[in-house]
Structure formats: C-alpha cells, structure tokens
Motif scaffolding. Structure first.
Motif, PDB file in Angstrom:
ATOM      1  N   SER A  33       0.826  -1.207   0.000  1.00  0.00           N
ATOM      2  CA  SER A  33       0.000   0.000   0.000  1.00  0.00           C
ATOM      3  C   SER A  33       0.861   1.259   0.000  1.00  0.00           C
ATOM      4  O   SER A  33       0.564   2.218  -0.711  1.00  0.00           O
ATOM      5  CB  SER A  33      -0.923  -0.012   1.220  1.00  0.00           C
ATOM      6  N   VAL A  34       1.928   1.252   0.785  1.00  0.00           N
ATOM      7  CA  VAL A  34       2.837   2.404   0.826  1.00  0.00           C
ATOM      8  C   VAL A  34       3.492   2.598  -0.541  1.00  0.00           C
ATOM      9  O   VAL A  34       3.556   3.717  -1.063  1.00  0.00           O
ATOM     10  CB  VAL A  34       3.912   2.226   1.927  1.00  0.00           C
ATOM     11  N   LEU A  35       3.969   1.530  -1.133  1.00  0.00           N
ATOM     12  CA  LEU A  35       4.656   1.640  -2.423  1.00  0.00           C
ATOM     13  C   LEU A  35       3.723   2.071  -3.548  1.00  0.00           C
ATOM     14  O   LEU A  35       4.161   2.720  -4.494  1.00  0.00           O
ATOM     15  CB  LEU A  35       5.326   0.308  -2.773  1.00  0.00           C
ATOM     16  N   ARG A  36       2.448   1.748  -3.447  1.00  0.00           N
ATOM     17  CA  ARG A  36       1.486   2.115  -4.495  1.00  0.00           C
ATOM     18  C   ARG A  36       0.906   3.503  -4.312  1.00  0.00           C
ATOM     19  O   ARG A  36       0.236   4.008  -5.215  1.00  0.00           O
ATOM     20  CB  ARG A  36       0.367   1.090  -4.534  1.00  0.00           C
ATOM     21  N   ALA A  37       1.147   4.143  -3.181  1.00  0.00           N
ATOM     22  CA  ALA A  37       0.588   5.473  -2.908  1.00  0.00           C
ATOM     23  C   ALA A  37       1.273   6.509  -3.799  1.00  0.00           C
ATOM     24  O   ALA A  37       2.470   6.756  -3.669  1.00  0.00           O
ATOM     25  CB  ALA A  37       0.752   5.822  -1.441  1.00  0.00           C
ATOM     26  N   ARG A  38       0.517   7.105  -4.675  1.00  0.00           N
ATOM     27  CA  ARG A  38       1.094   8.097  -5.603  1.00  0.00           C
ATOM     28  C   ARG A  38       1.294   9.452  -4.942  1.00  0.00           C
ATOM     29  O   ARG A  38       2.086  10.253  -5.406  1.00  0.00           O
ATOM     30  CB  ARG A  38       0.185   8.249  -6.817  1.00  0.00           C
ATOM     31  N   HIS A  39       0.557   9.733  -3.893  1.00  0.00           N
ATOM     32  CA  HIS A  39       0.637  11.037  -3.243  1.00  0.00           C
ATOM     33  C   HIS A  39       1.795  11.140  -2.248  1.00  0.00           C
ATOM     34  O   HIS A  39       2.055  12.215  -1.726  1.00  0.00           O
ATOM     35  CB  HIS A  39      -0.682  11.325  -2.509  1.00  0.00           C
ATOM     36  N   PRO A  41       5.784  11.043  -1.436  1.00  0.00           N
ATOM     37  CA  PRO A  41       7.093  11.098  -2.094  1.00  0.00           C
ATOM     38  C   PRO A  41       8.003   9.947  -1.648  1.00  0.00           C
ATOM     39  O   PRO A  41       7.753   9.281  -0.646  1.00  0.00           O
ATOM     40  CB  PRO A  41       7.667  12.449  -1.643  1.00  0.00           C
ATOM     41  N   GLY A  42       9.074   9.730  -2.412  1.00  0.00           N
ATOM     42  CA  GLY A  42       9.970   8.596  -2.181  1.00  0.00           C
ATOM     43  C   GLY A  42      10.562   8.524  -0.793  1.00  0.00           C
ATOM     44  O   GLY A  42      10.609   7.467  -0.176  1.00  0.00           O
ATOM     45  N   ALA A  43      11.049   9.644  -0.267  1.00  0.00           N
ATOM     46  CA  ALA A  43      11.666   9.638   1.067  1.00  0.00           C
ATOM     47  C   ALA A  43      10.627   9.294   2.135  1.00  0.00           C
ATOM     48  O   ALA A  43      10.928   8.581   3.097  1.00  0.00           O
ATOM     49  CB  ALA A  43      12.302  10.988   1.359  1.00  0.00           C
ATOM     50  N   ALA A  44       9.423   9.784   1.964  1.00  0.00           N
ATOM     51  CA  ALA A  44       8.361   9.481   2.932  1.00  0.00           C
ATOM     52  C   ALA A  44       7.977   8.000   2.858  1.00  0.00           C
ATOM     53  O   ALA A  44       7.653   7.390   3.880  1.00  0.00           O
ATOM     54  CB  ALA A  44       7.146  10.360   2.682  1.00  0.00           C
ATOM     55  N   LYS A  45       8.013   7.431   1.668  1.00  0.00           N
ATOM     56  CA  LYS A  45       7.714   6.004   1.527  1.00  0.00           C
ATOM     57  C   LYS A  45       8.731   5.161   2.292  1.00  0.00           C
ATOM     58  O   LYS A  45       8.368   4.199   2.973  1.00  0.00           O
ATOM     59  CB  LYS A  45       7.703   5.593   0.054  1.00  0.00           C
ATOM     60  N   ILE A  46      10.001   5.524   2.180  1.00  0.00           N
ATOM     61  CA  ILE A  46      11.044   4.797   2.902  1.00  0.00           C
ATOM     62  C   ILE A  46      10.810   4.908   4.404  1.00  0.00           C
ATOM     63  O   ILE A  46      10.920   3.921   5.137  1.00  0.00           O
ATOM     64  CB  ILE A  46      12.438   5.324   2.501  1.00  0.00           C
ATOM     65  N   ALA A  47      10.467   6.097   4.872  1.00  0.00           N
ATOM     66  CA  ALA A  47      10.210   6.298   6.297  1.00  0.00           C
ATOM     67  C   ALA A  47       9.012   5.464   6.753  1.00  0.00           C
ATOM     68  O   ALA A  47       9.053   4.834   7.823  1.00  0.00           O
ATOM     69  CB  ALA A  47       9.972   7.776   6.589  1.00  0.00           C
ATOM     70  N   TRP A  48       7.940   5.440   5.969  1.00  0.00           N
ATOM     71  CA  TRP A  48       6.762   4.641   6.323  1.00  0.00           C
ATOM     72  C   TRP A  48       7.107   3.152   6.378  1.00  0.00           C
ATOM     73  O   TRP A  48       6.689   2.441   7.294  1.00  0.00           O
ATOM     74  CB  TRP A  48       5.624   4.874   5.336  1.00  0.00           C
ATOM     75  N   LEU A  66      -3.637   7.429   8.812  1.00  0.00           N
ATOM     76  CA  LEU A  66      -3.094   8.763   8.534  1.00  0.00           C
ATOM     77  C   LEU A  66      -2.455   8.907   7.157  1.00  0.00           C
ATOM     78  O   LEU A  66      -2.647   9.918   6.495  1.00  0.00           O
ATOM     79  CB  LEU A  66      -2.035   9.118   9.587  1.00  0.00           C
ATOM     80  N   GLY A  67      -1.674   7.936   6.757  1.00  0.00           N
ATOM     81  CA  GLY A  67      -0.834   8.124   5.585  1.00  0.00           C
ATOM     82  C   GLY A  67      -1.422   7.683   4.264  1.00  0.00           C
ATOM     83  O   GLY A  67      -0.984   8.130   3.207  1.00  0.00           O
ATOM     84  N   SER A  68      -2.411   6.827   4.264  1.00  0.00           N
ATOM     85  CA  SER A  68      -2.886   6.285   2.995  1.00  0.00           C
ATOM     86  C   SER A  68      -3.835   7.216   2.257  1.00  0.00           C
ATOM     87  O   SER A  68      -4.133   6.998   1.091  1.00  0.00           O
ATOM     88  CB  SER A  68      -3.582   4.939   3.220  1.00  0.00           C
ATOM     89  N   LYS A  69      -4.296   8.268   2.915  1.00  0.00           N
ATOM     90  CA  LYS A  69      -5.212   9.207   2.264  1.00  0.00           C
ATOM     91  C   LYS A  69      -4.421  10.389   1.720  1.00  0.00           C
ATOM     92  O   LYS A  69      -3.574  10.937   2.406  1.00  0.00           O
ATOM     93  CB  LYS A  69      -6.253   9.682   3.262  1.00  0.00           C
ATOM     94  N   PRO A  70      -4.714  10.801   0.492  1.00  0.00           N
ATOM     95  CA  PRO A  70      -4.024  11.986  -0.035  1.00  0.00           C
ATOM     96  C   PRO A  70      -4.384  13.229   0.781  1.00  0.00           C
ATOM     97  O   PRO A  70      -5.491  13.327   1.310  1.00  0.00           O
ATOM     98  CB  PRO A  70      -4.532  12.118  -1.465  1.00  0.00           C
ATOM     99  N   ALA A  71      -3.455  14.152   0.872  1.00  0.00           N
ATOM    100  CA  ALA A  71      -3.713  15.398   1.596  1.00  0.00           C
ATOM    101  C   ALA A  71      -4.815  16.167   0.880  1.00  0.00           C
ATOM    102  O   ALA A  71      -4.871  16.217  -0.353  1.00  0.00           O
ATOM    103  CB  ALA A  71      -2.433  16.231   1.665  1.00  0.00           C
ATOM    104  N   GLU A  72      -5.692  16.762   1.665  1.00  0.00           N
ATOM    105  CA  GLU A  72      -6.791  17.523   1.067  1.00  0.00           C
ATOM    106  C   GLU A  72      -6.248  18.815   0.472  1.00  0.00           C
ATOM    107  O   GLU A  72      -5.404  19.487   1.040  1.00  0.00           O
ATOM    108  CB  GLU A  72      -7.838  17.825   2.138  1.00  0.00           C
TER     109      GLU A  72
END
Length: 79
Positions: A33-39, A41-48, A66-72
């Motif tokens: 799910s983290v890797l497929r999240a388009r919203h 960024p790469g560094a945040a994906k590594i942290a997640w 918290l993280g799987s929803k795109p920011a409004e």
C-alpha cells in the motif's frame, strides 16, 4: 499418574504459526500500500516502510489511518 496430552504442543505451534503468518501478511499488505501510494514522495515512503518494519502493528495502523489518504487540497468543495 499424570495425563499427557499430545495435542497441546501441536495446538500451541499452530496458534503461533497462524499469528506469525497474519503478522507477515499485515506487513506485506502495508508495504504494498505504501509503495502504491502516488501522493507520497519517495523519502516518505522509505520512512513509512521503516516504521512498518520496526513497529508492524502500530506502523500499519498509522499508515491506514493517517498516511494512505491523499492530503486535502485547499480548493472549493464539490457540490
């Protein structure tokens, strides 16, 4: 004389095996799910992913709440 139940160790092993498989499935599902999240960024994906590996249950819960929803966006609400 003491009675010995031969099925108790088997049940114990099966229970822990099921828990381990569910734990692994949760980590894999969250990582995908983290890797497929388009919203995100790469560094945040590594942290997640590091958070999910370090703290599987809390990290997965945090990602899915918290993280799987795109920011409004600040635009007008659709009517």
């Amino acid at each position: 004389m003491e009675e010995h139940t031969a099925t108790l160790p088997l049940a114990y092993d099966l229970t822990w095996t099921v828990i381990a498989v569910l734990w692994l499935a949760l980590v894999i599902a969250t990582t995908v799910s983290v890797l497929r999240a388009r919203h995100t960024p790469g560094a945040a994906k590594i942290a997640w992913i590091l958070l999910v590996v370090a703290l599987p249950i809390l990290g997965s819960l945090a990602w899915f709440t918290l993280g799987s929803k795109p920011a409004e966006r600040g635009g007008p609400a659709p009517s």
